[in-house]
Design an enzyme around this catalytic site. Structure first.
Site, PDB file in Angstrom:
ATOM      1  CB  CYS A 168      -0.398   4.794   9.822  1.00 52.18           C
ATOM      2  SG  CYS A 168      -1.924   4.048   9.213  1.00 52.18           S
TER       3      CYS A 168
ATOM      4  CG  HIS B 181       1.998   4.862   5.242  1.00 53.85           C
ATOM      5  ND1 HIS B 181       2.646   4.266   6.297  1.00 53.85           N
ATOM      6  CD2 HIS B 181       0.684   4.621   5.442  1.00 53.85           C
ATOM      7  CE1 HIS B 181       1.761   3.685   7.081  1.00 53.85           C
ATOM      8  NE2 HIS B 181       0.551   3.892   6.598  1.00 53.85           N
TER       9      HIS B 181
HETATM   10  N1  GLN Z   1      -3.873  -0.966  11.658  1.00 58.69           N
HETATM   11  C1  GLN Z   1      -4.176   0.421  11.537  1.00 58.69           C
HETATM   12  C2  GLN Z   1      -5.425   0.732  10.712  1.00 58.69           C
HETATM   13  O1  GLN Z   1      -5.752   0.042   9.776  1.00 58.69           O
HETATM   14  C3  GLN Z   1      -2.970   1.150  11.000  1.00 58.69           C
HETATM   15  C4  GLN Z   1      -2.624   0.759   9.594  1.00 58.69           C
HETATM   16  C5  GLN Z   1      -1.318   1.327   9.126  1.00 58.69           C
HETATM   17  O2  GLN Z   1      -0.415   1.626   9.901  1.00 58.69           O
HETATM   18  N2  GLN Z   1      -1.157   1.419   7.810  1.00 58.69           N
HETATM   19  O3  GLN Z   1      -6.097   1.695  10.996  1.00 58.69           O
END
Ligand code: GLN
EC number: 6.3.5.13
Length: 242
Positions: A94, A195
């Site tokens: 992510c 995740h």
């Molecule tokens: N901040 C990033 C997004 O929203 C990654 C989010 C995350 O790692 N869950 O795209």
């Protein structure tokens, strides 16, 4: 790799470790030990230098501000890129995935430079946040069973010419740009939006990284019953939404 030891580096747990992504380090560590390897795990905080001697580097997801700081620090440090040019393996999730690309949109709404290890560019999705369980088919070249994971991101990711899609989505959004892809990889550098933690749901990904580090085609089998139970439960959640 040296002798029987595997050096595993968990990058910036103080900034990037949402949704239990640290579980990825636990699963890689455990499955390597189950194969008789002596694992040295190093958790590197964002005020510390990244070692260049790691075999496998893991990076998790994070909120937008920690993501900005992590990218700045990784670029300033420069050693992750050096480790990869020496053959290291990197698996990112992510925010970590977005950071490994050429650029992403940060918490200030600005385009920010990433470390450039993956040929991808992330922008901010027009539509609503991508949230929920995902099921995807991993690139057949990697020889892995289907990918199950949980996504929660606003950013979306466009693949450049040299990046290979990590997986093709059956349920869920993945990279979120309408091409049906989830994640990306360039040689030994991998990125995913999943995740879960993703290794607990897909222990074969941990095995893939270990095989790449050992430069072998197969590993001795290990007990997968509990992983398999979790996989089936989460695949059902993705395919039969409430
Ligand atoms: N901040 C990033 C997004 O929203 C990654 C989010 C995350 O790692 N869950 O795209």
């Amino acid at each position: 790799m040296s002798d029987n030891s595997l050096r595993l580096v968990w990058i910036y747990p103080d900034l990037l470790s949402t949704y239990g992504d640290q579980g990825n380090a636990l699963v890689v560590e455990r499955r390597a030990r189950q194969r008789g390897l002596d694992v040295q795990r190093l958790d590197v905080r964002s005020d510390q230098q990244i070692p260049t001697s790691g075999d496998i580097y893991l990076i998790g997801g994070g909120e937008d501000r920690p993501q900005r700081l992590a990218s700045e620090r990784l670029i300033r440090d420069g050693r992750l890129n050096r480790a990869v040019s020496n053959g290291a393996i990197v698996f990112s999730v992510c925010a970590g995935y977005q950071i490994l690309g050429h650029e992403f949109i940060n918490d200030l709404g600005e385009r920010q430079q990433g470390v450039g290890l993956l040929d991808v560019v992330s922008t901010r999705g027009e539509a609503e946040r991508c949230v929920g369980d995902v099921l995807a088919d991993i690139d057949p070249q990697l020889g892995l069973p289907p990918l199950t994971g949980f996504e929660n991101h606003q950013g979306v990711t466009h693949l450049g010419k040299t990046a290979r899609p990590f997986a093709k989505v059956r349920f869920g959004k993945g990279n979120g740009v309408g091409d049906g892809y989830e994640g990306a990889y360039n040689d030994t550098v991998f990125g995913t939006y999943m995740h879960g933690p993703v290794m607990a749901r897909n222990p074969h990904i941990a095995d893939l990284l270990i095989k790449l580090a050992l430069d072998v085609n197969a590993l001795p089998p290990v007990e997968d019953r509990w992983y398999e139970a979790l996989r089936q439960e989460r695949i059902a959640a993705a395919t039969q939404p409430a």
